[in-house]
Design a protein around this motif. Structure first.
Motif, short mmCIF file in Angstrom:
data_model
loop_
_atom_site.label_atom_id
_atom_site.label_comp_id
_atom_site.label_asym_id
_atom_site.label_seq_id
_atom_site.Cartn_x
_atom_site.Cartn_y
_atom_site.Cartn_z
N VAL A 196 0.86 -1.18 0.00
CA VAL A 196 0.00 0.00 0.00
C VAL A 196 0.90 1.22 0.00
CG1 VAL A 196 -1.73 1.31 1.27
CG2 VAL A 196 -1.88 -1.19 1.19
N LEU A 197 0.76 2.05 -1.02
CA LEU A 197 1.63 3.21 -1.20
C LEU A 197 3.11 2.81 -1.12
CD1 LEU A 197 -0.42 5.72 0.98
CD2 LEU A 197 -0.37 5.57 -1.51
N GLY A 198 3.40 1.64 -1.71
CA GLY A 198 4.77 1.15 -1.79
C GLY A 198 5.31 0.54 -0.52
N ARG A 199 4.47 0.40 0.51
CA ARG A 199 4.93 -0.10 1.81
C ARG A 199 4.16 -1.35 2.23
NH1 ARG A 199 4.19 5.64 4.62
NH2 ARG A 199 3.28 6.12 2.58
N ASP A 200 4.75 -2.07 3.17
CA ASP A 200 4.10 -3.23 3.77
C ASP A 200 3.12 -2.70 4.82
OD1 ASP A 200 3.38 -5.29 5.53
OD2 ASP A 200 5.28 -6.33 5.29
N PRO A 201 1.82 -2.84 4.63
CA PRO A 201 0.87 -2.21 5.55
C PRO A 201 0.91 -2.77 6.96
CG PRO A 201 -0.28 -3.61 3.97
CD PRO A 201 1.14 -3.52 3.52
N HIS A 202 1.34 -4.01 7.13
CA HIS A 202 1.45 -4.57 8.48
C HIS A 202 2.67 -4.01 9.21
CE1 HIS A 202 0.66 -7.58 11.61
NE2 HIS A 202 1.98 -7.74 11.67
N ARG A 203 3.79 -4.01 8.53
CA ARG A 203 5.03 -3.51 9.14
C ARG A 203 5.01 -2.00 9.30
NH1 ARG A 203 9.45 -4.55 5.23
NH2 ARG A 203 8.74 -2.54 4.45
N ASP A 204 4.45 -1.31 8.33
CA ASP A 204 4.47 0.16 8.34
C ASP A 204 3.11 0.74 8.71
OD1 ASP A 204 7.17 0.20 7.42
OD2 ASP A 204 6.44 -0.24 5.41
N PHE A 205 2.38 0.05 9.58
CA PHE A 205 1.03 0.43 9.96
C PHE A 205 0.96 1.88 10.44
CE2 PHE A 205 -2.43 0.74 13.06
CZ PHE A 205 -3.50 0.18 12.36
N ASP A 206 1.87 2.27 11.33
CA ASP A 206 1.81 3.61 11.92
C ASP A 206 2.05 4.70 10.87
OD1 ASP A 206 1.21 2.69 14.44
OD2 ASP A 206 3.29 2.60 15.09
N SER A 207 2.99 4.47 9.96
CA SER A 207 3.31 5.50 8.98
C SER A 207 2.22 5.67 7.93
CB SER A 207 4.64 5.17 8.29
OG SER A 207 4.52 4.04 7.44
N LEU A 208 1.35 4.67 7.79
CA LEU A 208 0.28 4.74 6.79
C LEU A 208 -1.03 5.27 7.36
CD1 LEU A 208 0.84 1.36 4.91
CD2 LEU A 208 1.05 3.64 3.91
N ARG A 209 -1.11 5.47 8.67
CA ARG A 209 -2.39 5.80 9.30
C ARG A 209 -2.99 7.10 8.80
NH1 ARG A 209 -2.80 5.11 15.60
NH2 ARG A 209 -4.97 5.56 15.03
N SER A 210 -2.14 8.08 8.47
CA SER A 210 -2.67 9.35 7.99
C SER A 210 -3.01 9.33 6.51
CB SER A 210 -1.67 10.48 8.26
OG SER A 210 -0.49 10.29 7.51
N GLU A 211 -2.61 8.26 5.79
CA GLU A 211 -2.80 8.20 4.35
C GLU A 211 -3.85 7.18 3.91
OE1 GLU A 211 0.98 8.96 1.98
OE2 GLU A 211 1.78 7.96 3.76
N VAL A 212 -4.27 6.34 4.85
CA VAL A 212 -5.25 5.30 4.54
C VAL A 212 -6.39 5.38 5.55
CG1 VAL A 212 -5.67 2.83 4.27
CG2 VAL A 212 -3.45 3.79 3.62
N GLY A 213 -7.61 5.61 5.06
CA GLY A 213 -8.80 5.62 5.91
C GLY A 213 -9.52 4.29 5.79
N VAL A 214 -10.05 3.81 6.91
CA VAL A 214 -10.69 2.50 6.94
C VAL A 214 -12.05 2.60 7.61
CG1 VAL A 214 -10.50 0.11 7.75
CG2 VAL A 214 -8.43 1.37 7.10
N VAL A 215 -13.07 1.97 7.00
CA VAL A 215 -14.38 1.84 7.63
C VAL A 215 -14.72 0.36 7.68
CG1 VAL A 215 -16.83 2.41 7.55
CG2 VAL A 215 -15.14 4.11 6.82
#
Length: 272
Positions: free
Chosen positions: A64-83
């Motif tokens: 997701v955005l070039g990153r591993d969403p599990h490993r980089d969960f914190d850095s993706l929080r402002s760029e990925v919204g989840v419902v």
């Protein structure tokens, strides 16, 4: 720009239930609205849980955005919204205002900047009049809007929605589609959502994936896949009523295309 990619993931839950999503790669580019269709138990929620970083695949690759969403969960929080599928599970604030403010505040916004972000988001979703209400006492449609407002308050590049239309009446479904399409058109927000409600897909997505039996079976435009009864049945989905009608009329000798809008289909029939 590529926003997300899933390549042949495999996950095994604690009860030894194994879920796969292989076959085609799931690829989402900037500004796309992607629907993932499949019957219950096909792996839709598991697929989204990997995209959000809640799960890590035993095999395969998720980016997701070039990153591993599990490993980089914190850095993706402002760029990925989840419902989530159940809006109650992610409503945390004592009031609607507090709930929408939760993520921006947690990520460092304060004072006037926080107030502006929250109030502009409430206005976008038509929630200004409910800002001081207790969210858990709202209707199902209102709760879903509050959860979505909280997810977009940081103006994410990607929205991930699990069965966003489930349990909503037709009016609330239409209102939610209008909001999502506005976010996509005005902000370029990419959207990935799962659903089994085929009648809503044409209005909410420009790309569709069919998932069943652990395989991503097909990818195409809504008018292509929703007009392919064979592909839908292979994915464990009942073709929508209009397509069933067209199938009967074709067997009766009318050379009709599949048209997802009743008015367009009626005009084609009248022309013939």
């Amino acid at each position: 720009m590529e926003i997300a990619r899933v390549h042949c993931l495999r996950h095994v839950y604690a009860d030894r239930t194994e879920v796969r999503a292989c076959g085609l790669d799931l690829v989402v580019n900037g500004g796309q609205r992607v629907a993932i269709l499949g019957p219950n138990g096909s792996g839709k929620t598991t697929l989204l849980a990997h995209l959000t970083g809640l799960l890590r695949p035993l095999e395969g690759e998720v980016r997701v955005l070039g990153r591993d969403p599990h490993r980089d969960f914190d850095s993706l929080r402002s760029e990925v919204g989840v419902v989530l599928q159940r809006a109650d599970d992610q409503i945390l604030g004592a009031t609607v205002w507090d709930d929408v403010a939760f993520t921006p505040r947690h990520l460092g916004l304060r004072g006037a900047e926080l107030a502006h972000r929250v109030e502009s988001t409430l206005e976008l979703f038509g929630l200004i009049g409910l800002s001081h209400k207790v969210p858990h006492y709202l209707s199902g449609g209102e709760k879903r809007k509050v959860a979505l407002a909280g997810a977009v308050a940081m103006e994410p590049r990607l929205l991930i929605l699990d069965e966003p239309f489930q349990g909503l009446d037709p009016s609330s479904q239409s209102e939610l589609i209008t909001i999502l399409n506005r976010l996509n058109a005005e902000r370029g927000t990419a959207i990935i959502f799962t659903t089994h409600l085929l009648s809503l897909v044409s209005a909410a997505a420009d790309t569709v994936y069919l998932l069943n039996g652990g395989r991503l079976l097909a990818c195409g435009r809504p008018d292509e896949l929703l007009g392919d009864a064979e592909a839908l049945r292979a994915a464990g989905l009942q073709p929508p009523p209009l397509l069933q009608l067209v199938e009967h009329l074709r067997r009766g000798g009318l050379p009709l295309p599949f048209l997802s809008e009743p008015e367009a289909l009626a005009a084609a029939i009248l022309k013939l």
